[in-house]
Design a protein around this motif. Structure first.
Motif, PDB file in Angstrom:
ATOM      1  N   HIS A   1      40.351  48.980  25.914  1.00 32.72           N
ATOM      2  CA  HIS A   1      40.121  50.400  26.221  1.00 32.72           C
ATOM      3  C   HIS A   1      39.416  50.581  27.566  1.00 32.72           C
ATOM      4  CE1 HIS A   1      36.164  49.486  24.344  1.00 32.72           C
ATOM      5  NE2 HIS A   1      35.715  50.420  25.153  1.00 32.72           N
ATOM      6  N   GLN A   2      38.729  49.534  28.059  1.00 35.75           N
ATOM      7  CA  GLN A   2      38.090  49.631  29.373  1.00 35.75           C
ATOM      8  C   GLN A   2      39.118  49.509  30.506  1.00 35.75           C
ATOM      9  OE1 GLN A   2      35.308  46.298  28.394  1.00 35.75           O
ATOM     10  NE2 GLN A   2      33.802  47.644  29.350  1.00 35.75           N
ATOM     11  N   LEU A   3      40.239  48.848  30.216  1.00 31.75           N
ATOM     12  CA  LEU A   3      41.232  48.558  31.247  1.00 31.75           C
ATOM     13  C   LEU A   3      42.360  49.583  31.300  1.00 31.75           C
ATOM     14  CD1 LEU A   3      41.476  44.716  30.561  1.00 31.75           C
ATOM     15  CD2 LEU A   3      40.211  45.824  32.405  1.00 31.75           C
ATOM     16  N   ILE A   4      42.654  50.215  30.159  1.00 31.51           N
ATOM     17  CA  ILE A   4      43.718  51.215  30.127  1.00 31.51           C
ATOM     18  C   ILE A   4      43.380  52.359  31.080  1.00 31.51           C
ATOM     19  CG2 ILE A   4      44.931  52.889  28.668  1.00 31.51           C
ATOM     20  CD1 ILE A   4      45.659  50.025  27.983  1.00 31.51           C
ATOM     21  N   ASP A   5      44.372  52.782  31.843  1.00 33.86           N
ATOM     22  CA  ASP A   5      44.274  53.893  32.807  1.00 33.86           C
ATOM     23  C   ASP A   5      43.592  53.513  34.125  1.00 33.86           C
ATOM     24  OD1 ASP A   5      45.696  55.788  31.397  1.00 33.86           O
ATOM     25  OD2 ASP A   5      43.949  56.562  30.342  1.00 33.86           O
TER      26      ASP A   5
ATOM     27  N   VAL B   1      44.495  38.783  39.691  1.00 29.16           N
ATOM     28  CA  VAL B   1      43.573  39.921  39.543  1.00 29.16           C
ATOM     29  C   VAL B   1      42.249  39.540  40.197  1.00 29.16           C
ATOM     30  CG1 VAL B   1      42.407  41.472  37.951  1.00 29.16           C
ATOM     31  CG2 VAL B   1      44.716  40.654  37.427  1.00 29.16           C
ATOM     32  N   ALA B   2      42.037  40.081  41.394  1.00 29.04           N
ATOM     33  CA  ALA B   2      40.865  39.694  42.185  1.00 29.04           C
ATOM     34  C   ALA B   2      39.590  40.388  41.716  1.00 29.04           C
ATOM     35  CB  ALA B   2      41.110  40.014  43.664  1.00 29.04           C
ATOM     36  N   GLU B   3      39.730  41.621  41.229  1.00 28.69           N
ATOM     37  CA  GLU B   3      38.522  42.388  40.882  1.00 28.69           C
ATOM     38  C   GLU B   3      38.845  43.479  39.875  1.00 28.69           C
ATOM     39  OE1 GLU B   3      35.215  45.292  43.093  1.00 28.69           O
ATOM     40  OE2 GLU B   3      36.954  44.561  44.193  1.00 28.69           O
ATOM     41  N   ILE B   4      37.952  43.651  38.916  1.00 28.15           N
ATOM     42  CA  ILE B   4      37.994  44.799  38.008  1.00 28.15           C
ATOM     43  C   ILE B   4      36.751  45.624  38.318  1.00 28.15           C
ATOM     44  CG2 ILE B   4      37.881  45.593  35.620  1.00 28.15           C
ATOM     45  CD1 ILE B   4      40.501  44.260  36.161  1.00 28.15           C
ATOM     46  N   ASP B   5      36.948  46.844  38.795  1.00 31.67           N
ATOM     47  CA  ASP B   5      35.833  47.713  39.151  1.00 31.67           C
ATOM     48  C   ASP B   5      35.852  48.913  38.213  1.00 31.67           C
ATOM     49  OD1 ASP B   5      34.029  49.507  40.279  1.00 31.67           O
ATOM     50  OD2 ASP B   5      34.510  48.925  42.339  1.00 31.67           O
ATOM     51  N   LEU B   6      35.032  48.837  37.152  1.00 28.43           N
ATOM     52  CA  LEU B   6      35.043  49.911  36.162  1.00 28.43           C
ATOM     53  C   LEU B   6      34.447  51.202  36.703  1.00 28.43           C
ATOM     54  CD1 LEU B   6      34.083  47.948  32.907  1.00 28.43           C
ATOM     55  CD2 LEU B   6      36.356  48.617  33.709  1.00 28.43           C
ATOM     56  N   GLU B   7      33.478  51.083  37.625  1.00 26.80           N
ATOM     57  CA  GLU B   7      32.882  52.296  38.203  1.00 26.80           C
ATOM     58  C   GLU B   7      33.901  53.069  39.022  1.00 26.80           C
ATOM     59  OE1 GLU B   7      29.227  51.991  40.285  1.00 26.80           O
ATOM     60  OE2 GLU B   7      28.230  50.835  38.696  1.00 26.80           O
ATOM     61  N   GLU B   8      34.695  52.330  39.809  1.00 25.23           N
ATOM     62  CA  GLU B   8      35.727  52.971  40.639  1.00 25.23           C
ATOM     63  C   GLU B   8      37.028  53.177  39.859  1.00 25.23           C
ATOM     64  OE1 GLU B   8      35.497  54.123  43.791  1.00 25.23           O
ATOM     65  OE2 GLU B   8      33.356  53.636  43.784  1.00 25.23           O
ATOM     66  N   GLN B   9      37.052  52.661  38.620  1.00 26.69           N
ATOM     67  CA  GLN B   9      38.240  52.775  37.768  1.00 26.69           C
ATOM     68  C   GLN B   9      39.485  52.195  38.448  1.00 26.69           C
ATOM     69  OE1 GLN B   9      38.738  54.441  34.316  1.00 26.69           O
ATOM     70  NE2 GLN B   9      36.878  53.234  34.543  1.00 26.69           N
ATOM     71  N   ARG B  10      39.331  50.938  38.918  1.00 27.98           N
ATOM     72  CA  ARG B  10      40.498  50.322  39.556  1.00 27.98           C
ATOM     73  C   ARG B  10      40.502  48.809  39.346  1.00 27.98           C
ATOM     74  NH1 ARG B  10      39.150  50.247  46.075  1.00 27.98           N
ATOM     75  NH2 ARG B  10      37.440  48.763  45.910  1.00 27.98           N
ATOM     76  N   ALA B  11      41.707  48.246  39.415  1.00 25.56           N
ATOM     77  CA  ALA B  11      41.898  46.799  39.384  1.00 25.56           C
ATOM     78  C   ALA B  11      42.529  46.412  40.717  1.00 25.56           C
ATOM     79  CB  ALA B  11      42.810  46.403  38.229  1.00 25.56           C
ATOM     80  N   VAL B  12      41.901  45.460  41.415  1.00 26.25           N
ATOM     81  CA  VAL B  12      42.408  45.012  42.715  1.00 26.25           C
ATOM     82  C   VAL B  12      43.170  43.707  42.500  1.00 26.25           C
ATOM     83  CG1 VAL B  12      41.803  44.331  45.062  1.00 26.25           C
ATOM     84  CG2 VAL B  12      40.447  46.080  43.879  1.00 26.25           C
ATOM     85  N   ILE B  13      44.413  43.658  42.987  1.00 27.15           N
ATOM     86  CA  ILE B  13      45.236  42.468  42.768  1.00 27.15           C
ATOM     87  C   ILE B  13      45.679  41.840  44.093  1.00 27.15           C
ATOM     88  CG2 ILE B  13      46.060  43.341  40.555  1.00 27.15           C
ATOM     89  CD1 ILE B  13      48.770  43.909  41.958  1.00 27.15           C
ATOM     90  N   THR B  14      45.964  40.549  44.035  1.00 27.56           N
ATOM     91  CA  THR B  14      46.541  39.809  45.171  1.00 27.56           C
ATOM     92  C   THR B  14      47.851  39.197  44.674  1.00 27.56           C
ATOM     93  OG1 THR B  14      45.243  37.859  44.561  1.00 27.56           O
ATOM     94  CG2 THR B  14      44.306  39.309  46.226  1.00 27.56           C
ATOM     95  N   PRO B  15      48.920  39.997  44.615  1.00 24.35           N
ATOM     96  CA  PRO B  15      50.162  39.529  44.002  1.00 24.35           C
ATOM     97  C   PRO B  15      50.907  38.519  44.869  1.00 24.35           C
ATOM     98  CG  PRO B  15      50.484  41.690  44.973  1.00 24.35           C
ATOM     99  CD  PRO B  15      49.021  41.369  45.117  1.00 24.35           C
ATOM    100  N   PRO B  16      51.494  37.493  44.245  1.00 23.32           N
ATOM    101  CA  PRO B  16      52.345  36.572  44.999  1.00 23.32           C
ATOM    102  C   PRO B  16      53.634  37.276  45.388  1.00 23.32           C
ATOM    103  CG  PRO B  16      52.467  36.075  42.669  1.00 23.32           C
ATOM    104  CD  PRO B  16      51.414  37.136  42.828  1.00 23.32           C
ATOM    105  N   PRO B  17      54.370  36.762  46.385  1.00 19.52           N
ATOM    106  CA  PRO B  17      55.626  37.400  46.811  1.00 19.52           C
ATOM    107  C   PRO B  17      56.580  37.585  45.635  1.00 19.52           C
ATOM    108  CG  PRO B  17      55.011  35.642  48.318  1.00 19.52           C
ATOM    109  CD  PRO B  17      54.064  35.564  47.165  1.00 19.52           C
ATOM    110  N   GLY B  18      57.135  38.798  45.531  1.00 15.91           N
ATOM    111  CA  GLY B  18      58.119  39.078  44.505  1.00 15.91           C
ATOM    112  C   GLY B  18      57.570  39.630  43.206  1.00 15.91           C
TER     113      GLY B  18
END
Length: 198
Positions: free
Chosen positions: A99-103, A148-165
Motif C-alpha cells: 500500500h506504500q508503493l501503489i500510486d 529501482v534506484a530509490e523509493i521516495d515516499l515523501e515525494e511519492q515517487r520511485a526512481v528507476i535506472t532501466p536497462p535498454p529495452g
C-alpha cells in the motif's frame, strides 16, 4: 487497514493442514498460531490459525475447526487478510508494504516520466511493479536494486535506472544485440530486499 498476507493452496495430508502462498515478509508475525484472519471470500472466515510449520520449504497451516482434508480443500484459493495499523512500517530499512508503493509516480533518474504503479506482482524470484503509462499501456519493472534506484515516499515517487529495452520496446527491436546483453546481465540479478506485503 487490511492487507492480504497469504493465499491458501492445496490441502496437505488428511488432518486439515493446507499449504499457503505467503505474501508477507513477516509470516512469523502475521501467520502465527492464534492469529485471527479475515478472508476473501468473506464467507470462509474469519479463520484462526491453530498450528503452523514449515515442510519441504513450504509453510503449512491448520485452522481451528478445519479437521480433515475435505474441509481444508474447501479453503483453496482463499485470501488471508490481516488488520494492520496504517502507520506501521516494516522492520527493514529498505522494506515496504504494497500500500506504500501503489500510486507512486515512476520516473527515470533524469526525471523522465514513466507512469504510475498500479499493482505489485509477487513472483517466486522477484517482485514486479506493474506500471500504467500515460498512454494507458502497462510496463513491468522488476523491483531489484539494479533497476529501482530509490523509493521516495515523501515525494511519492520511485526512481528507476532501466536497462535498454525495459521501458522502450522500440529500443529492443532496433538493437537485438543490446537486448541480448541486457537479458544475459538480468539472468544474474538477485531479488532486492524489498519486503513487500500485499
Amino acid at each position: 487497514m487490511q492487507l492480504v498476507v497469504a493465499r491458501v493452496g492445496r490441502a496437505h495430508g488428511i488432518k486439515g493442514e493446507v499449504t499457503v502462498e505467503v505474501r508477507t515478509d513477516e509470516p512469523e508475525l502475521r501467520l502465527a498460531p492464534g492469529a485471527v484472519l479475515a478472508t476473501d471470500p468473506a464467507s470462509t472466515g474469519p479463520l484462526t490459525i491453530e498450528t503452523g510449520r514449515v515442510h519441504s520449504g513450504r509453510l503449512l497451516l491448520r485452522f481451528a475447526g478445519v479437521n480433515d482434508r475435505t474441509a481444508a480443500e474447501a479453503l483453496r484459493n482463499t485470501l488471508l487478510i490481516a488488520d494492520v495499523d496504517p502507520e506501521e512500517l516494516p522492520e527493514g530499512e529498505d522494506e515496504y508494504y504494497d500500500h506504500q508503493l501503489i500510486d507512486l509516480d515512476v520516473v527515470t533518474e533524469d526525471g523522465t516520466e514513466v507512469g504510475r504503479i498500479t499493482e505489485i506482482s509477487h513472483l517466486p524470484s522477484q517482485d514486479l511493479f506493474i506500471v500504467e503509462r500515460p498512454d494507458g499501456s502497462e510496463v513491468l519493472i522488476p523491483f531489484v536494486e539494479e533497476i529501482v534506484a530509490e523509493i521516495d515516499l515523501e515525494e511519492q515517487r520511485a526512481v528507476i535506472t532501466p536497462p535498454p529495452g525495459l521501458i522502450d520496446e522500440r529500443a529492443e527491436i532496433a538493437s537485438s544485440r543490446d537486448s541480448e546483453d541486457s537479458e544475459s546481465s538480468e539472468d544474474g540479478q538477485g531479488s532486492a530486499a524489498a519486503g513487500e506485503e500485499s
